[in-house]
Design a protein around this motif. Structure first.
Motif, PDB file in Angstrom:
ATOM      1  N   TYR A  47       0.716  -1.146  -0.050  1.00 26.49           N
ATOM      2  CA  TYR A  47      -0.267  -0.118  -0.477  1.00 26.49           C
ATOM      3  C   TYR A  47       0.962   0.793   0.206  1.00 26.49           C
ATOM      4  N   ILE A  48       1.367   0.961   0.794  1.00 23.23           N
ATOM      5  CA  ILE A  48       3.242   2.138   0.622  1.00 23.23           C
ATOM      6  C   ILE A  48       3.658   2.600  -0.694  1.00 23.23           C
ATOM      7  N   SER A  49       3.789   1.088  -1.173  1.00 20.47           N
ATOM      8  CA  SER A  49       4.724   1.362  -2.589  1.00 20.47           C
ATOM      9  C   SER A  49       3.382   1.839  -2.876  1.00 20.47           C
ATOM     10  N   ASN A  50       1.948   1.470  -3.364  1.00 19.03           N
ATOM     11  CA  ASN A  50       1.484   2.455  -4.596  1.00 19.03           C
ATOM     12  C   ASN A  50       1.072   3.834  -4.289  1.00 19.03           C
ATOM     13  N   LEU A  51       1.183   4.062  -3.376  1.00 15.94           N
ATOM     14  CA  LEU A  51       1.242   5.825  -2.460  1.00 15.94           C
ATOM     15  C   LEU A  51       2.433   6.791  -2.975  1.00 15.94           C
ATOM     16  N   GLY A  52       3.300   5.527  -2.898  1.00 11.89           N
ATOM     17  CA  GLY A  52       4.758   6.437  -3.463  1.00 11.89           C
ATOM     18  C   GLY A  52       4.757   6.632  -5.352  1.00 11.89           C
ATOM     19  N   LEU A  53       3.542   5.815  -5.790  1.00 10.80           N
ATOM     20  CA  LEU A  53       3.930   5.951  -7.156  1.00 10.80           C
ATOM     21  C   LEU A  53       3.234   6.884  -7.502  1.00 10.80           C
ATOM     22  N   LYS A  54       1.837   7.250  -6.936  1.00 12.62           N
ATOM     23  CA  LYS A  54       1.112   8.461  -6.889  1.00 12.62           C
ATOM     24  C   LYS A  54       1.325   9.845  -6.820  1.00 12.62           C
ATOM     25  N   ILE A  55       2.295   9.159  -5.367  1.00  8.22           N
ATOM     26  CA  ILE A  55       2.996  11.134  -5.545  1.00  8.22           C
ATOM     27  C   ILE A  55       4.370  11.009  -6.500  1.00  8.22           C
ATOM     28  N   THR A  56       4.996   9.960  -7.025  1.00  4.84           N
ATOM     29  CA  THR A  56       5.969  10.165  -8.242  1.00  4.84           C
ATOM     30  C   THR A  56       5.170  11.102  -9.384  1.00  4.84           C
ATOM     31  N   ARG A  57       3.900  10.168  -9.158  1.00  4.36           N
ATOM     32  CA  ARG A  57       3.396  11.333 -11.003  1.00  4.36           C
ATOM     33  C   ARG A  57       3.349  11.744 -10.498  1.00  4.36           C
ATOM     34  N   LEU A  58       2.450  12.562  -9.062  1.00  8.25           N
ATOM     35  CA  LEU A  58       2.089  14.482  -8.730  1.00  8.25           C
ATOM     36  C   LEU A  58       3.355  14.830  -9.069  1.00  8.25           C
ATOM     37  N   ARG A  59       4.215  14.674  -7.970  1.00  5.54           N
ATOM     38  CA  ARG A  59       5.701  15.441  -8.322  1.00  5.54           C
ATOM     39  C   ARG A  59       6.549  15.898 -10.223  1.00  5.54           C
ATOM     40  N   GLU A  60       6.380  14.506 -10.928  1.00  3.89           N
ATOM     41  CA  GLU A  60       6.524  14.499 -12.095  1.00  3.89           C
ATOM     42  C   GLU A  60       5.351  15.767 -12.552  1.00  3.89           C
ATOM     43  N   ASP A  61       4.777  15.376 -12.407  1.00  2.00           N
ATOM     44  CA  ASP A  61       3.481  15.923 -13.061  1.00  2.00           C
ATOM     45  C   ASP A  61       4.264  17.566 -13.027  1.00  2.00           C
ATOM     46  N   ALA A  62       3.866  18.168 -11.788  1.00  2.00           N
ATOM     47  CA  ALA A  62       4.544  19.291 -11.142  1.00  2.00           C
ATOM     48  C   ALA A  62       5.983  19.482 -12.081  1.00  2.00           C
ATOM     49  N   ASP A  63       6.874  19.182 -11.683  1.00  2.00           N
ATOM     50  CA  ASP A  63       8.270  19.108 -12.036  1.00  2.00           C
ATOM     51  C   ASP A  63       8.264  19.323 -14.161  1.00  2.00           C
ATOM     52  N   SER A  64       6.537  18.873 -14.984  1.00  2.00           N
ATOM     53  CA  SER A  64       6.509  18.626 -16.198  1.00  2.00           C
ATOM     54  C   SER A  64       6.422  19.936 -16.538  1.00  2.00           C
ATOM     55  N   LEU A  65       5.208  20.558 -15.146  1.00  2.00           N
ATOM     56  CA  LEU A  65       4.211  22.047 -15.943  1.00  2.00           C
ATOM     57  C   LEU A  65       5.953  23.168 -15.516  1.00  2.00           C
ATOM     58  N   SER A  66       6.671  23.070 -14.730  1.00  2.00           N
ATOM     59  CA  SER A  66       7.644  23.764 -13.830  1.00  2.00           C
ATOM     60  C   SER A  66       8.270  23.825 -15.655  1.00  2.00           C
ATOM     61  N   SER A  67       8.658  23.373 -15.934  1.00  2.00           N
ATOM     62  CA  SER A  67       9.145  23.295 -17.296  1.00  2.00           C
ATOM     63  C   SER A  67       9.068  24.408 -18.388  1.00  2.00           C
ATOM     64  N   SER A  68       7.606  24.017 -18.714  1.00  2.00           N
ATOM     65  CA  SER A  68       6.146  24.578 -19.515  1.00  2.00           C
ATOM     66  C   SER A  68       6.674  25.636 -19.133  1.00  2.00           C
TER      67      SER A  68
END
Length: 311
Positions: free
Chosen positions: A210-231
């Protein structure tokens, strides 16, 4: 306020804590001081809860009997921009959340919702932690999507040349928001990583998925935020290029106008020499001649510039 999760959710006192069942608590700093000695929490961690942490990367402290961390929480929908701050104590079959700064009790509501999310008979400590953090970020996907739409609208404004005077300030605010989001997710990943490592052996390895799945979800959010920052960075470059292009067009226009009217300066200089032998001085139509000559020169250069696409 302490609760025991068994076949039902039961409010309990400190003396009624049973290590065989999950104990979940949401307490303020005063209540923490009352229970900290009994639960074996170090005074240094208790003192840390008295002041809200202003940094996201506060770190996770691992002790033999428990794990401690402070959690700064972003509220995307809070118009006042306030951020909650709580501390987490995680022991074997126990999670205690300390209210350091919970302005509107929204974090408390999410914690109680997490406690009640799964059937009490199947609830585990890992599931409660997963549910709590998952509820903390539940609105973040929409928030990041809205930021993406805002960036797209700003890009359209650049293309249509409808940018406002405070465009650069809007870009700066967006970058600050996205940097804050990045640091927030890094903080959450620090927590999930520490839980997955399970150094003090307080988690069931089977339920750590469950914690591993949570980490993957948070990682996707971080990557989305980083992608927008690059934009946003690319958008700033595009805006700077747009300003440079406007400046170049303005300079081009001035250059063309200068080229068209420069011959008039030559004519004025020529007839301003006042030599007595210049025949136009004594000519009756000399003044009219110079006017017509100047007009013809300008007209000829305008036609030539139009054909050459100078403007």
């Amino acid at each position: 306020m302490l609760y025991q999760i068994n076949k039902k959710l039961k409010k309990i006192s400190l003396d009624e804590i049973d290590e065989n069942y999950i104990t979940a608590g949401y307490v303020n700093t005063s209540q923490l001081e009352e229970i900290s000695e009994t639960l074996g929490f170090l005074p240094s961690t208790v003192d840390a809860c008295k002041i809200a942490n202003k940094n996201f990367r506060s770190g996770v402290e691992i002790y033999d009997e428990y794990t401690f961390t402070e959690l700064r929480i972003i509220n995307p929908n809070d118009k006042n921009g306030r951020e909650d701050c709580v501390a987490l104590y995680i022991k074997k079959n126990m999670i205690i959340v300390v209210d350091v700064e919970d302005y509107d009790e929204s974090t408390k509501s999410k914690f109680m919702a997490a406690v009640e999310r799964y059937p009490y008979q199947t609830a585990t400590l890992e599931k409660v932690i997963y549910a709590f953090i998952d509820l903390l970020i539940s609105n973040d996907f929409k928030y990041i999507e809205d930021l993406g739409n805002t960036i797209t609208e700003l890009e359209e404004d650049i293309i249509k040349e409808k940018t406002e005077d405070d465009f650069n300030l809007d870009m700066l605010n967006l970058k600050k928001q996205l940097l804050t989001m990045h640091n927030y997710y890094e903080q959450l990943l620090d927590i999930t990583d520490a839980i997955e490592e399970n150094e003090n052996d307080i988690f069931d390895s089977e339920d750590l998925r469950y914690i591993s799945n949570l980490g993957l979800k948070i990682t996707r959010l971080r990557e989305d935020a980083d992608s927008l920052s690059s934009s946003v960075t690319h958008l700033q470059d595009a805006y700077s290029s747009s300003l440079d292009l406007k400046l170049n067009n303005t300079m081009k226009l001035f250059t063309v106008l200068t080229s068209i009217f420069f011959p008039l300066t030559l004519i004025v200089g020529w007839y301003g020499m006042n030599f007595q032998s210049m025949p136009e001085f004594a000519w009756k139509y000399g003044y009219l001649y110079v006017i017509i000559l100047s007009g013809l020169v300008v007209a000829a250069l305008l036609i030539l510039g139009k054909r050459k696409k100078w403007f």
